[in-house]
Design a protein around this motif. Structure first.
Motif, mmCIF file in Angstrom:
data_model
loop_
_atom_site.group_PDB
_atom_site.id
_atom_site.type_symbol
_atom_site.label_atom_id
_atom_site.label_comp_id
_atom_site.label_asym_id
_atom_site.label_seq_id
_atom_site.Cartn_x
_atom_site.Cartn_y
_atom_site.Cartn_z
ATOM 1 N N ASP A 131 0.828 -1.215 0.000
ATOM 2 C CA ASP A 131 0.000 0.000 0.000
ATOM 3 C C ASP A 131 0.863 1.265 0.000
ATOM 4 O OD1 ASP A 131 -2.191 -1.605 0.050
ATOM 5 O OD2 ASP A 131 -2.715 -1.235 2.131
ATOM 6 N N TYR A 132 1.999 1.210 0.718
ATOM 7 C CA TYR A 132 2.920 2.353 0.783
ATOM 8 C C TYR A 132 4.330 1.827 0.500
ATOM 9 C CZ TYR A 132 -1.051 4.650 2.953
ATOM 10 O OH TYR A 132 -2.295 5.176 3.194
ATOM 11 N N PRO A 133 4.611 1.562 -0.771
ATOM 12 C CA PRO A 133 5.838 0.830 -1.109
ATOM 13 C C PRO A 133 7.118 1.641 -1.055
ATOM 14 C CG PRO A 133 4.630 1.362 -3.096
ATOM 15 C CD PRO A 133 3.751 1.781 -1.948
ATOM 16 N N GLU A 164 -7.497 -5.668 -3.592
ATOM 17 C CA GLU A 164 -8.666 -5.198 -4.332
ATOM 18 C C GLU A 164 -8.263 -4.585 -5.673
ATOM 19 O OE1 GLU A 164 -11.949 -3.339 -2.155
ATOM 20 O OE2 GLU A 164 -10.707 -3.501 -0.359
ATOM 21 N N ARG A 165 -9.201 -4.631 -6.577
ATOM 22 C CA ARG A 165 -8.940 -4.206 -7.951
ATOM 23 C C ARG A 165 -8.425 -2.770 -8.026
ATOM 24 N NH1 ARG A 165 -13.586 -4.219 -12.714
ATOM 25 N NH2 ARG A 165 -12.305 -3.294 -14.384
ATOM 26 N N TYR A 166 -9.038 -1.878 -7.253
ATOM 27 C CA TYR A 166 -8.670 -0.468 -7.371
ATOM 28 C C TYR A 166 -7.249 -0.197 -6.882
ATOM 29 C CZ TYR A 166 -9.305 0.570 -2.352
ATOM 30 O OH TYR A 166 -9.182 0.623 -0.987
ATOM 31 N N LEU A 167 -6.716 -1.099 -6.055
ATOM 32 C CA LEU A 167 -5.363 -0.917 -5.540
ATOM 33 C C LEU A 167 -4.292 -1.439 -6.502
ATOM 34 C CD1 LEU A 167 -5.942 -1.994 -1.820
ATOM 35 C CD2 LEU A 167 -5.573 0.331 -2.671
ATOM 36 N N ARG A 168 -4.705 -2.160 -7.528
ATOM 37 C CA ARG A 168 -3.731 -2.825 -8.391
ATOM 38 C C ARG A 168 -3.144 -1.928 -9.465
ATOM 39 N NH1 ARG A 168 -4.500 -9.177 -8.884
ATOM 40 N NH2 ARG A 168 -5.518 -9.597 -6.895
ATOM 41 N N SER A 267 -9.347 5.125 -2.337
ATOM 42 C CA SER A 267 -10.602 4.370 -2.258
ATOM 43 C C SER A 267 -11.019 3.975 -3.672
ATOM 44 C CB SER A 267 -11.702 5.226 -1.599
ATOM 45 O OG SER A 267 -11.903 6.422 -2.334
ATOM 46 N N PRO A 268 -11.958 3.022 -3.801
ATOM 47 C CA PRO A 268 -12.366 2.603 -5.151
ATOM 48 C C PRO A 268 -13.072 3.698 -5.930
ATOM 49 C CG PRO A 268 -13.696 1.521 -3.459
ATOM 50 C CD PRO A 268 -12.555 2.189 -2.760
#
Length: 349
Positions: A131-133, A164-168, A267-268
């Motif tokens: 998430d925070y790479p 989740e898809r939106y994070l990809r 968020s999505p």
């Protein structure tokens, strides 16, 4: 299984459509930048290197409360070794990473000559830090990059942990430069806790994003904001309606903290509480903040970047920007487009 990656170093951080007079194209040939890149995980997974040596070389990496046998078990964990192996295939010998980061830090050194160039540490997080790479501390002179956050959006490892898809969208190596600048911005762009109005927070997010314009060249807005081409196009097509909604709902100068979750956090989709919201990308307020900053620079092309980021009050920036997008038009004229892998990406002029 739950991996041990509390990472003591995490506490170090987690703290343009312009007039011709203004250009982010600056001469950085004289900026001599040499990066030192160290792969922590290469040593961590080498069981011929003792824990004592690792602690000495990477003191920020180890949680002192974790017992040695836990660390030793983790060093031999087949799943972690597999994740690291896939990560190193993506990153190779780090020549490409070095080539990618040097132009960023040349421009960083140009705009912030008083700041030191950080030492770069890569590592495999066991899929915990995707998430925070990228984490960065100007004061400590350190940047950390979680290599396992860039395996490609369709990688099955991300399926295994239910990403989740939106994070990809950002889980791809071509997104790393923007995320590196985002980490820099989170550290160097100042925000006063006294400024709690929605417009203050949008401007703060816009300031962080304008650093992308300054430090990255030939980079599409999709990468900078973390959107897909379709999401950027939606924003462009609906900019006037988005702003009109904020105005009509009396959100612009509101101190309602719930607006953060609706329009500023990852968020999505953004929460308009109407039928169009699921077409929108998340963090729409940050994108609007970027447009306000760009409009301010267009009106004030001689403003210095560091002054803009450090000292300028958000409400003054908003007032002086004269930002008021037309309700039924968009700013597509402010962009050029390029087709990348079959999709049309947007580059600010």
């Amino acid at each position: 299984m739950k991996f041990v990656y509390s990472l003591a170093f995490a506490s170090l951080i987690l703290f343009t459509a312009c007039k011709k007079e203004k250009s982010w194209e600056v001469d950085v040939k004289e900026q001599n930048v040499q990066l030192n890149i160290h792969d922590i995980s290469q040593d961590f997974f080498n069981d011929s290197i003792s824990l004592d040596t690792l602690r000495k070389d990477y003191p920020f990496f180890f949680d002192a409360k974790t017992a040695d046998d836990v660390w030793e078990s983790q060093r031999r964990n087949k799943e972690e070794l597999s994740i690291y192996g896939q990560s190193r295939k993506i990153f190779g010998d780090f020549k490409n990473l070095n080539h990618t980061l040097i132009p960023i830090f040349q421009r960083y050194q140009f705009y912030f000559p008083e700041y030191k160039i950080p030492t770069i540490y890569t590592y495999s997080s066991g899929l915990q830090n995707i998430d925070y790479p990228v984490m960065f501390s100007q004061q400590s002179g350190l940047m950390f990059i979680a290599m396992d956050a860039y395996l490609g959006a369709k990688n099955k490892l991300y399926d295994s942990i239910g990403v989740e898809r939106y994070l990809r969208t950002n889980l791809d190596l071509n997104r790393l430069p923007s995320q590196a600048v985002d980490a820099i911005a989170n550290d160097v762009v100042t925000f006063s806790p006294r400024n709690q109005l929605f417009i203050d927070k949008m401007i703060y997010e816009g300031k962080k994003l304008i650093l992308q314009d300054a430090l990255l060249t030939d980079t599409p807005d999709e990468y900078k904001v973390g959107y897909t081409p379709e999401q950027i196009q939606w924003c462009i097509d609906n900019e006037g309606q988005i702003w009109n909604f904020f105005v009509e709902q009396n959100y612009v100068f509101s101190s309602d903290a719930s607006l953060d979750k609706r329009f500023l956090v990852l968020s999505p989709f953004s929460k308009f509480n109407n039928e169009i919201e699921q077409d929108s990308p998340g963090r729409i307020g940050a994108w609007v903040g970027l447009q306000i900053i760009r409009q301010y620079i267009k009106e004030n092309p001689k403003v210095e970047l560091k002054t803009l980021l450090d000292d300028m009050d958000g409400q003054k920036i908003f007032k002086d920007s004269k930002y008021k997008p037309a309700l039924e038009s968009n700013n597509l004229a402010n962009y050029t487009t390029k087709t990348i892998d079959g999709k049309v990406y947007h580059f600010v002029k």
